[in-house]
Design a protein around this motif. Structure first.
Motif, PDB file in Angstrom:
ATOM      1  N   ALA A 124      41.077  47.159  29.531  1.00  0.00           N
ATOM      2  CA  ALA A 124      40.833  47.068  28.080  1.00  0.00           C
ATOM      3  C   ALA A 124      41.512  48.211  27.338  1.00  0.00           C
ATOM      4  N   HIS A 125      41.743  49.307  28.066  1.00  0.00           N
ATOM      5  CA  HIS A 125      42.223  50.551  27.447  1.00  0.00           C
ATOM      6  C   HIS A 125      43.621  50.887  27.941  1.00  0.00           C
ATOM      7  N   ASP A 127      44.850  53.886  28.450  1.00  0.00           N
ATOM      8  CA  ASP A 127      44.782  54.999  29.429  1.00  0.00           C
ATOM      9  C   ASP A 127      46.075  55.814  29.484  1.00  0.00           C
ATOM     10  N   ASP A 206      37.131  46.515  33.386  1.00  0.00           N
ATOM     11  CA  ASP A 206      36.846  46.218  31.981  1.00  0.00           C
ATOM     12  C   ASP A 206      37.958  45.409  31.313  1.00  0.00           C
ATOM     13  N   THR A 218      33.110  51.701  30.320  1.00  0.00           N
ATOM     14  CA  THR A 218      33.433  51.657  28.889  1.00  0.00           C
ATOM     15  C   THR A 218      33.799  50.227  28.482  1.00  0.00           C
TER      16      THR A 218
END
Ligand SMILES: [Mn+2]
Length: 282
Positions: A124-125, A127, A206, A218
């Motif tokens: 989802a991120h 990073d 995620d 998260t």
């Protein structure tokens, strides 16, 4: 996992990495590997999609590897161990976390043996922060070091910080944001076009919708459905040479087990795809 073959006979290796130092939202990824192994006991050994007993190829779970040391001490040791395992012939390593920053040690270990390695980063991120909360080894920085030396293709991305925005979709990084339910065939075409021949899968759970796997550190709304996620992985395994896999950020919830069961089933299905490819089934 639930069924264990001796190391020498195993086609698949599972390395449990219950390491957690920098999770910034919900704590608990250090219990991820233990729960993943518990979850694997609930996975049917007959893979109903592939019609095979995947475990017969041999799955070996390695001893847990973690450390109370900070990342700058532990990651070099982990990288050396992953290099040793990456060298073993005819085996594919699954690194099970633990926080995603562990990929800062696993990806370079594989890049050393596979020149031109590219990374499919499912998350989802983005990073991609060079540093977060005072550390370059924060889980929010998981892919930044690899972005300096590897082609990275990011999918599922729906949460990006301002300082990451200039790295997203720049240089060696190809970012495919997820803003609405995807047109899967065109997404898969773009992923296959963007990756090199040899691929490392770095999976943050995620990347899936929280309805599929709510037990992550998260969570973000949106995300891939189970069937979208596994179809992407199936095609990548079929069309590329996948040499190693991270499954990170499992953060078990207290009253439900379906996150760990889904994480273990995901690993088992990916093993099935790799085995189907060995057998030239696709
Ligand atoms: Mn993430």
């Amino acid at each position: 996992m639930g069924v264990d073959a001796p190391l020498r006979d195993a086609r698949f290796l599972v390395l449990p990495l219950p390491y957690e130092k920098t999770t910034s939202y919900k704590k608990g990824t250090e219990r991820g590997p233990e729960k993943f192994i518990e979850g694997s006991l609930g996975v049917e050994l007959w893979d109903e999609e592939l019609g095979m007993q995947t475990y017969q190829a041999g799955i070996h779970t390695l001893p847990i590897l973690t450390s109370p040391e900070p990342a700058d001490k532990f990651f070099p040791r982990l990288q050396a161990e992953v290099e040793r395992l990456a060298r073993l012939k005819d085996k594919t390593l699954f690194c099970v976390g633990g926080e995603h920053s562990l990929s800062q040690a696993t990806i370079p270990a594989f890049a050393k043996f596979h020149p031109g390695l590219s990374v499919l980063h499912f998350d989802a991120h983005a990073d991609l922060r060079p540093e977060y909360e005072g550390s370059p080894h924060n889980h929010a920085c998981a892919l930044y070091p690899a972005s300096r030396f590897c082609r990275i293709v990011q999918i599922g991305i729906r949460s990006i910080g301002e300082e990451e925005a200039h790295i997203v979709d720049a240089g060696r990084v190809k970012t495919i944001p997820l803003r609405r339910p995807p047109d899967l065939p065109s997404l898969i075409r773009e992923v296959l076009r963007s990756l090199g021949k040899t691929v490392y899968l770095s999976i943050d759970l995620d990347g899936f919708d929280p309805a599929v796997i709510p037990g992550v550190g998260t969570p973000q709304p949106g995300g891939f459905s189970w069937f979208e996620g596994i179809e992407i992985f199936r095609q990548v395994i079929a069309k590329k040479t996948v040499v190693g896999i991270d499954i990170m950020e499992l953060c078990p919830l207290q009253d439900t087990v379906h996150s760990e069961l889904a994480a273990a089933k995901l690993a088992y299905r990916l093993m099935g795809y790799l085995r189907a490819k060995d057998s030239k089934l696709f």
